[in-house]
Design an enzyme around this catalytic site. Sequence first.
Site, mmCIF file in Angstrom:
data_model
loop_
_atom_site.group_PDB
_atom_site.id
_atom_site.type_symbol
_atom_site.label_atom_id
_atom_site.label_comp_id
_atom_site.label_asym_id
_atom_site.label_seq_id
_atom_site.Cartn_x
_atom_site.Cartn_y
_atom_site.Cartn_z
ATOM 1 N N TYR A 157 0.829 -1.212 0.000
ATOM 2 C CA TYR A 157 0.000 0.000 0.000
ATOM 3 C C TYR A 157 0.861 1.258 0.000
ATOM 4 C CZ TYR A 157 -3.011 3.685 1.877
ATOM 5 O OH TYR A 157 -3.668 4.872 2.084
ATOM 6 N N LYS A 161 1.264 3.910 -3.103
ATOM 7 C CA LYS A 161 0.824 5.294 -2.898
ATOM 8 C C LYS A 161 1.982 6.263 -3.114
ATOM 9 C CE LYS A 161 -2.689 6.684 -1.503
ATOM 10 N NZ LYS A 161 -3.885 7.212 -2.196
#
Length: 374
Positions: A157, A161
């Site tokens: 994640y 990102k």
Amino acid sequence: MSLKGDVCVVTGAGGFLGRRLVKLLLEEEKMAEIRLLDKHVEPQLLQTLEDCRGDTKLSVFEGDIRDGDFLRKTCRGASIVFHIASIIDVIEAVEYREIYGVNVKGTQLLLEACVQENVVSFIYTSTIEVMGPNPQGEPIVNGTEDTVYHCALKFSYSKTKREAEERTLQAHGEMLQNGGRLATCALRPMYIYGEGCRFLLGHMGDGIGNRDVLFRMSRPEALVNPVYVGNVAVAHLQAARSLKDPRKRNTVGGKFYFVSDDTPPVSYSDFNHAVMAPLGFNIQEKLVLPLSLLYVICFFLEMVCMMLRPLKRIVPPMNQQLLTMLNTPFSFSYQKAKTDLGYAPRYTWEEARRRTTEWLASQLPQQRAKRRAR
């Protein structure tokens, strides 16, 4: 600088932050149109927005963020994109290909659609987790955009990102099809809480299963500064106003900003208790097990799951990096956002906590019923 008359796209509009931003835009700006982009937008969301819609047109675009043709159609005629949609995953439950496709490729396709359809402003919702904490658990206290921090990101994640944020900022100044220039910026909110936060519901459900005692997974001294969802929405609005303002466009464009508010620094576990204590919840005084032992358990769980992966994908509920995140002091200032964007928290800690607790209270009977049904 007003956004009156603009057409904007909000990706992830049906989600926790997205719907809050759409409501704020309707209440504060007389925009020509707001386009709600998501995989699925619940009809009741549009009903709740009807009272504050005014003359603004609300359009729903349901589709896949990885579909370039769909994105170009959505962006056609728009002037602003708020890109909130992403897959959030801190237990590595999602395959890397899937999370990379949505978080990175989806962002890149959206940027390309903006260039092709002459969208002039792009605000990307990043996260504090693109900064860390690093696997060594090195703390940051009241950090700023200039803070130097060496970090090899572990979560899929946070990696995706971070790459999506970098692509967004690199796209600042890119020439549009009509000869104009794209302006971009990124916002890095802290852990976002408030009405609709699914993580708080999960912690409350676990507490109900533990006889209304919340589990402690964070040391009290591991201070972080969560941010209320209403204040994050305000920061997005201020970013859009700044990118539209010719006097601020070059100052803000191509930069990232931390978004926090005046929520007192507290550990993640103690924050859960702060908003749930009025509902009768207590919290464990100490970690469920010594921190060093928790790391050993997480290590062995990860090894076992890795060995079993060719046969079956099993995701442990806790991993070493999540344990590090929960136990590392990690807080940041919003002063640069205040100076450059004109951002100021609209909701005090007292009001944010009251609103959050009232919402949790409304969910409590359903959560108890779910636990009894198990």
